[in-house]
Write an enzyme that holds these catalytic residues in place. Structure first.
Site, mmCIF file in Angstrom:
data_model
loop_
_atom_site.group_PDB
_atom_site.id
_atom_site.type_symbol
_atom_site.label_atom_id
_atom_site.label_comp_id
_atom_site.label_asym_id
_atom_site.label_seq_id
_atom_site.Cartn_x
_atom_site.Cartn_y
_atom_site.Cartn_z
ATOM 1 N N HIS A 14 -2.891 -1.421 3.749
ATOM 2 C CA HIS A 14 -1.646 -0.881 3.208
ATOM 3 C C HIS A 14 -1.362 0.504 3.770
ATOM 4 O O HIS A 14 -2.254 1.199 4.270
ATOM 5 C CB HIS A 14 -1.702 -0.822 1.676
ATOM 6 C CG HIS A 14 -2.800 0.035 1.135
ATOM 7 N ND1 HIS A 14 -4.095 -0.409 0.978
ATOM 8 C CD2 HIS A 14 -2.798 1.322 0.687
ATOM 9 C CE1 HIS A 14 -4.838 0.556 0.461
ATOM 10 N NE2 HIS A 14 -4.072 1.626 0.276
ATOM 11 N N ARG B 42 -9.765 4.805 6.412
ATOM 12 C CA ARG B 42 -8.619 4.864 7.317
ATOM 13 C C ARG B 42 -8.907 4.031 8.565
ATOM 14 O O ARG B 42 -9.920 4.237 9.234
ATOM 15 C CB ARG B 42 -8.316 6.313 7.715
ATOM 16 C CG ARG B 42 -7.592 7.101 6.660
ATOM 17 C CD ARG B 42 -7.121 8.453 7.183
ATOM 18 N NE ARG B 42 -8.253 9.326 7.492
ATOM 19 C CZ ARG B 42 -8.823 10.157 6.620
ATOM 20 N NH1 ARG B 42 -8.370 10.218 5.389
ATOM 21 N NH2 ARG B 42 -9.833 10.908 6.978
ATOM 22 N N GLU C 35 -5.180 -0.898 -6.943
ATOM 23 C CA GLU C 35 -4.137 0.035 -7.322
ATOM 24 C C GLU C 35 -2.801 -0.695 -7.341
ATOM 25 O O GLU C 35 -2.704 -1.860 -6.932
ATOM 26 C CB GLU C 35 -4.074 1.218 -6.347
ATOM 27 C CG GLU C 35 -3.765 0.834 -4.915
ATOM 28 C CD GLU C 35 -3.936 2.001 -3.945
ATOM 29 O OE1 GLU C 35 -4.447 3.051 -4.344
ATOM 30 O OE2 GLU C 35 -3.548 1.841 -2.775
ATOM 31 N N GLN D 223 -4.660 1.983 5.857
ATOM 32 C CA GLN D 223 -5.969 2.122 5.233
ATOM 33 C C GLN D 223 -6.303 0.906 4.377
ATOM 34 O O GLN D 223 -5.478 0.004 4.186
ATOM 35 C CB GLN D 223 -5.990 3.388 4.374
ATOM 36 C CG GLN D 223 -4.914 3.410 3.298
ATOM 37 C CD GLN D 223 -4.866 4.732 2.541
ATOM 38 O OE1 GLN D 223 -5.030 4.741 1.315
ATOM 39 N NE2 GLN D 223 -4.625 5.836 3.247
ATOM 40 N N HIS E 47 -9.122 -0.115 0.817
ATOM 41 C CA HIS E 47 -10.140 0.283 -0.146
ATOM 42 C C HIS E 47 -11.129 -0.861 -0.340
ATOM 43 O O HIS E 47 -10.732 -2.031 -0.353
ATOM 44 C CB HIS E 47 -9.509 0.634 -1.499
ATOM 45 C CG HIS E 47 -8.429 1.653 -1.416
ATOM 46 N ND1 HIS E 47 -8.639 2.918 -0.927
ATOM 47 C CD2 HIS E 47 -7.120 1.592 -1.749
ATOM 48 C CE1 HIS E 47 -7.508 3.603 -0.975
ATOM 49 N NE2 HIS E 47 -6.573 2.823 -1.467
#
Length: 269
Positions: free
Chosen positions: A139, A159, A81, A61, A63
């Site tokens: 990642h 995804r 993150e 996936q 972001h």
């Protein structure tokens, strides 16, 4: 503080979770726990802290950054993150970045035919491995990993590949968001078992693993409210004991009392 500094905790069942969790956690009988969330407090709602426990590979996936998130109408912020591995089975891996520079056209083709799994760089991991994952980084988390995740508090996930599971993919937005690049080595580090260490210094949050009384540099970095996540030993926040596996909100770093040899994560904007 007049109320408890402890954040409410949620255990989340996942098909890829685990029936047996590492100490100090214990899964309810028959429950397959994949995540433990700490509800973000109003005073620091830009950050989310959670634990993740895997028995299967999670989806590959990406972001988006803030610009793409706003353009898509899915939020006002993107999602950076980071991961701190707290336990890992032998041979466990994290997929972060591509093995080599790759065009968006090739990424789309690989996501459709499944070869994207071989294009991702799978990093062997053990306890103490730390990764910062900027928005746009491809990642995935492999099986047999337990980790702490600190992230911008948004749930925008695209995804690209899910190993044939019957879940929605987000190829158009995911391809737009992804950077077809290898993962920068300077965003990964191996943390020593003892001592204090700076893990993240912006652009969206700061994160330190400290041991004992915070030093002057740590005090200077965390000047407002912060989240405290004890790892080991004795920690108090506003005079209340906070145990490993819990998370608390501190009005300031002066509200902390961390015993000699005890360790905790400190996160702030």
């Amino acid at each position: 503080m007049t109320t408890s500094p402890l954040l409410p905790t949620r255990m989340i069942e996942k098909v890829w979770g685990r029936f047996t969790l590492p100490s100090p956690f214990k899964a309810p009988p028959g429950k397959q726990i994949g995540e433990i969330w700490f509800e973000p407090p109003a005073a620091l709602d830009a950050l989310m802290v959670k634990y993740l426990f895997t028995s299967e590979k999670l989806s590959i996936q990406v972001h988006p950054d803030s610009v793409l998130a706003r353009a898509a109408g899915t939020g006002v912020t993107g999602k950076d993150e980071c991961w701190l591995v707290i336990d890992a089975d032998e041979g466990a891996t994290l997929g972060v970045g591509f093995r080599q520079a790759t065009s968006k056209e090739r990424i789309r083709e690989a996501a459709l035919d499944g070869s994207i799994e071989q294009m991702v760089e799978w990093h062997p991991v053990t306890k103490g491995d730390f990764f910062y994952i900027p928005a746009g980084t491809i990642h995935a988390i492999g099986p047999g990993v337990s980790l702490i995740e600190v992230q911008q508090n948004t749930d925008i996930t695209y995804r690209l590949y899910d190993y044939g599971r019957p879940r929605e993919l987000h190829l158009d937005r995911g391809i737009e968001a992804v950077r077809g690049e290898p993962y920068p080595a300077n965003l990964r580090q191996k943390i020593a078992t003892s001592g204090s260490v700076q893990l993240v210094d912006g652009p969206f949050f700061r994160l330190d693993r400290i041991e004992g009384v915070p030093d002057a540099a740590t005090l200077a970095r965390h000047t407002g409210v912060l989240l405290v996540l004890p790892i080991s030993g004795s920690t108090e926040v506003h005079g209340q004991a906070v145990a490993a596996g819990e998370c608390a909100l501190a009005g300031s770093i002066d509200a902390l009392e961390i015993a000699d040899g005890a360790q905790a994560l400190l996160a702030s904007i």
